[in-house]
Design an enzyme around this catalytic site. Structure first.
Site, PDB file in Angstrom:
ATOM      1  N   ALA A  33      -4.157 -13.304  16.091  1.00 18.88           N
ATOM      2  CA  ALA A  33      -2.981 -13.124  15.365  1.00 18.88           C
ATOM      3  C   ALA A  33      -3.442 -14.599  13.566  1.00 18.88           C
ATOM      4  CB  ALA A  33      -1.981 -15.139  15.646  1.00 18.88           C
TER       5      ALA A  33
ATOM      6  N   GLY B 168      -5.423 -14.402  19.502  1.00 15.25           N
ATOM      7  CA  GLY B 168      -4.665 -12.637  19.796  1.00 15.25           C
ATOM      8  C   GLY B 168      -5.349 -11.835  19.619  1.00 15.25           C
TER       9      GLY B 168
ATOM     10  N   GLU C 233      -6.361 -11.118  23.738  1.00 16.68           N
ATOM     11  CA  GLU C 233      -5.137 -10.958  23.958  1.00 16.68           C
ATOM     12  C   GLU C 233      -4.800  -9.706  23.742  1.00 16.68           C
ATOM     13  OE1 GLU C 233      -3.463 -14.522  21.913  1.00 16.68           O
ATOM     14  OE2 GLU C 233      -2.590 -15.174  24.178  1.00 16.68           O
TER      15      GLU C 233
ATOM     16  N   GLU D  71      -8.213 -20.808  19.782  1.00 17.71           N
ATOM     17  CA  GLU D  71      -7.094 -21.453  19.751  1.00 17.71           C
ATOM     18  C   GLU D  71      -6.399 -23.462  19.428  1.00 17.71           C
ATOM     19  OE1 GLU D  71      -6.640 -19.383  21.182  1.00 17.71           O
ATOM     20  OE2 GLU D  71      -5.876 -17.463  20.658  1.00 17.71           O
TER      21      GLU D  71
HETATM   22  N1  COA Z   1      -6.303 -14.878  10.679  1.00 21.53           N
HETATM   23  C1  COA Z   1      -5.659 -14.733   9.430  1.00 21.53           C
HETATM   24  N2  COA Z   1      -7.197 -14.402   7.757  1.00 21.53           N
HETATM   25  C2  COA Z   1      -7.711 -14.230   8.886  1.00 21.53           C
HETATM   26  C3  COA Z   1      -8.035 -14.569  10.517  1.00 21.53           C
HETATM   27  C4  COA Z   1      -7.151 -14.432  10.996  1.00 21.53           C
HETATM   28  N3  COA Z   1      -7.293 -15.221  12.056  1.00 21.53           N
HETATM   29  N4  COA Z   1      -9.556 -13.917  10.326  1.00 21.53           N
HETATM   30  C5  COA Z   1     -10.631 -13.532   9.508  1.00 21.53           C
HETATM   31  N5  COA Z   1      -9.579 -13.715   8.695  1.00 21.53           N
HETATM   32  C6  COA Z   1      -9.556 -13.572   7.192  1.00 21.53           C
HETATM   33  C7  COA Z   1     -10.270 -14.823   6.192  1.00 21.53           C
HETATM   34  O1  COA Z   1      -9.114 -15.730   6.401  1.00 21.53           O
HETATM   35  C8  COA Z   1     -11.048 -14.440   5.568  1.00 21.53           C
HETATM   36  O2  COA Z   1     -10.137 -13.959   4.117  1.00 21.53           O
HETATM   37  P1  COA Z   1      -9.796 -13.763   2.444  1.00 21.53           P
HETATM   38  O3  COA Z   1     -11.054 -13.115   2.668  1.00 21.53           O
HETATM   39  O4  COA Z   1      -9.192 -13.429   1.477  1.00 21.53           O
HETATM   40  O5  COA Z   1     -10.779 -15.599   2.923  1.00 21.53           O
HETATM   41  C9  COA Z   1     -11.598 -12.406   5.989  1.00 21.53           C
HETATM   42  O6  COA Z   1     -10.907 -12.705   7.215  1.00 21.53           O
HETATM   43  C10 COA Z   1     -12.589 -12.415   6.423  1.00 21.53           C
HETATM   44  O7  COA Z   1     -13.075 -14.045   7.318  1.00 21.53           O
HETATM   45  P2  COA Z   1     -14.248 -14.801   6.848  1.00 21.53           P
HETATM   46  O8  COA Z   1     -13.831 -16.108   7.510  1.00 21.53           O
HETATM   47  O9  COA Z   1     -14.365 -15.020   5.639  1.00 21.53           O
HETATM   48  O10 COA Z   1     -15.184 -14.224   8.069  1.00 21.53           O
HETATM   49  P3  COA Z   1     -16.288 -15.022   8.170  1.00 21.53           P
HETATM   50  O11 COA Z   1     -17.861 -13.700   8.777  1.00 21.53           O
HETATM   51  O12 COA Z   1     -16.513 -16.256   7.593  1.00 21.53           O
HETATM   52  O13 COA Z   1     -15.666 -15.505   9.978  1.00 21.53           O
HETATM   53  C11 COA Z   1     -15.284 -16.025  11.927  1.00 21.53           C
HETATM   54  C12 COA Z   1     -15.537 -14.820  11.003  1.00 21.53           C
HETATM   55  C13 COA Z   1     -14.471 -14.456  13.089  1.00 21.53           C
HETATM   56  C14 COA Z   1     -15.815 -16.428  11.953  1.00 21.53           C
HETATM   57  C15 COA Z   1     -13.567 -16.436  11.134  1.00 21.53           C
HETATM   58  O14 COA Z   1     -13.500 -15.376  10.503  1.00 21.53           O
HETATM   59  C16 COA Z   1     -13.112 -16.841  12.144  1.00 21.53           C
HETATM   60  O15 COA Z   1     -13.319 -17.843  12.314  1.00 21.53           O
HETATM   61  N6  COA Z   1     -11.100 -16.670  11.976  1.00 21.53           N
HETATM   62  C17 COA Z   1     -10.526 -17.079  13.388  1.00 21.53           C
HETATM   63  C18 COA Z   1     -10.572 -16.505  14.158  1.00 21.53           C
HETATM   64  C19 COA Z   1      -9.518 -17.240  15.275  1.00 21.53           C
HETATM   65  O16 COA Z   1      -9.572 -19.190  15.419  1.00 21.53           O
HETATM   66  N7  COA Z   1      -8.631 -16.926  15.492  1.00 21.53           N
HETATM   67  C20 COA Z   1      -7.401 -17.362  16.074  1.00 21.53           C
HETATM   68  C21 COA Z   1      -6.531 -17.423  15.746  1.00 21.53           C
HETATM   69  S1  COA Z   1      -5.012 -17.626  16.747  1.00 21.53           S
END
Ligand code: COA
Length: 260
Positions: free
Chosen positions: A66, A112, A115, A135
Site C-alpha cells: 500500500a 498490500g 495481499e 507491516e
Molecule cells: N509505498 C510508497 N512508496 C513506495 C513503496 C510503498 N509501499 N514501496 C516503494 N516505494 C517507493 C519508494 O519510496 C521510492 O520512491 P522515491 O524514488 O520517490 O523515493 C521508490 O518506490 C523506489 O523504492 P526504493 O525503496 O528506492 O527501492 P529499493 O530497491 O531500495 O527497495 C523495497 C525496494 C521494496 C525493499 C523498498 O522499496 C521497500 O521496503 N518498500 C516498502 C515495502 C513495505 O513496507 N510495504 C508494505 C506497505 S503496507
C-alpha cells in the site's frame, strides 16, 4: 476507459491488468485501488474475457505494498476505513469474481502487494520474486486481508512467523509453502501464465464460476461449504454448458462451451 495507474490489455479472451506505477514500485494508492476495481468489474461483465491475469509493470516489483506516503498521517478511524474500503472494493471483490484471476508475481509482492496476489485465485511467480508482509516494521498489521488469507494458504505457524519477523521469502520458498503454484523465469512468466489460462478456457466458464463460489465457501464464516457445493452442483444440471459438455463427451468431440 482511461486509467492513469493501470494498463488493461486483452488477447485471445485473456485480459491482462498491469499495475503501472514503476517509479513507486507499483505501490497501491487509493486511486489505483479504485481503477483496479473498475477494471475488474468491467472485465467480469465482458463476455469476450474468460481469464484475467494481474501483474506489475517493470522487472522489479509486482506491487511493493500500500502507498505508505498516503496513509502516514491517518487517524484510527481513517485507518479502519482504509482497510474496510480497500477490502470491499478490491481484495474481496477479486476473490469473489466469477472469472478466474491469476496473479503473475514479477518481483516484490510486499504488504498490500502480497495481499493483492493472495486475493487472486492462484499465483505464479518469477524466480526473482520476493514476498512478505512487513507491516509490523511500520507499526501496523496487514489490513487488506493478509492475516486471514496468508494462514489459509501457508498454514498458521508459517503465517505467524512471516508476519512477526516481517521477512521476505523468495520464490522457491513461496512454492515450497504453497503460496505460489509455479516458479518460472521472468522472461517466461506471462507466456507461462497464459498457457495455464488457455487450459482453463477449454472448460465450462459457468462451471468454473460455480467452482470458485463453492471453494470460497470453505473460507466464509457461517457458510456451509458442502451445502454450497450441493446447491451449485445441482444448478449446473440446468445449464447449456452441462448439456454441451456431456453431449460432446458422448459424441467423442471437443466441447464448445458458451457459458450459458
Ligand atoms: N509505498 C510508497 N512508496 C513506495 C513503496 C510503498 N509501499 N514501496 C516503494 N516505494 C517507493 C519508494 O519510496 C521510492 O520512491 P522515491 O524514488 O520517490 O523515493 C521508490 O518506490 C523506489 O523504492 P526504493 O525503496 O528506492 O527501492 P529499493 O530497491 O531500495 O527497495 C523495497 C525496494 C521494496 C525493499 C523498498 O522499496 C521497500 O521496503 N518498500 C516498502 C515495502 C513495505 O513496507 N510495504 C508494505 C506497505 S503496507
Amino acid at each position: 476507459m482511461n486509467y492513469s495507474n493501470i494498463l488493461v490489455a486483452s488477447d485471445n479472451n485473456i485480459a491482462t491488468i498491469t499495475v503501472n506505477r514503476p517509479t513507486k514500485l507499483n505501490a497501491l494508492n487509493s486511486e489505483t485501488i479504485q481503477e483496479l476495481h473498475e477494471a475488474f468489474k468491467s472485465l467480469e461483465n465482458n463476455d469476450d474475457i474468460r481469464v484475467i491475469i494481474l501483474t506489475g509493470s517493470g522487472e522489479k516489483a509486482f506491487v511493493a505494498g500500500a502507498d505508505i506516503a498516503e496513509f502516514a498521517n491517518f487517524s484510527i478511524a481513517e485507518g479502519e476505513q482504509l482497510a474496510k474500503q480497500g477490502q470491499e472494493l478490491l481484495f474481496d471483490f477479486i476473490e469473489n469474481l466469477k472469472k478466474p484471476v491469476i496473479a503473475a508475481i514479477n518481483g516484490f509482492a510486499l504488504g498490500g502487494g502480497l495481499e493483492l496476489a493472495m486475493s487472486c485465485h492462484f499465483r505464479i511467480a518469477s524466480d526473482n520474486a520476493k514476498m512478505g508482509l512487513p507491516e509490523v516494521t511500520l507499526g501496523l498489521i496487514p489490513g487488506y486481508g493478509g492475516t486471514q488469507r496468508l494462514p489459509q494458504l501457508v498454514g498458521k505457524g508459517r503465517a505467524m512467523e512471516m508476519i512477526m519477523t516481517a521477512e521476505m521469502i523468495d520464490a522457491a520458498a513461496a512454492k515450497n509453502y504453497g503460496l505460489v503454484n509455479h516458479v518460472v523465469t521472468l522472461a517466461e512468466l506471462l507466456e507461462f501464465t497464459k498457457s495455464i489460462a488457455t487450459k482453463i478456457m477449454r472448460n465450462s466458464p459457468l462451471a468454473i464460476s460455480k467452482a470458485i463460489k463453492a471453494i470460497n465457501a470453505n473460507y466464509k464464516d457461517g457458510v456451509n461449504g458442502f451445502e454450497t457445493e450441493v446447491r451449485n452442483f445441482g444448478k449446473c444440471f440446468g445449464t447449456e454448458d452441462f448439456k454441451e459438455g456431456t453431449t460432446a463427451f458422448l459424441e467423442k468431440r471437443k466441447s464448445e462451451f458458451t457459458g450459458k
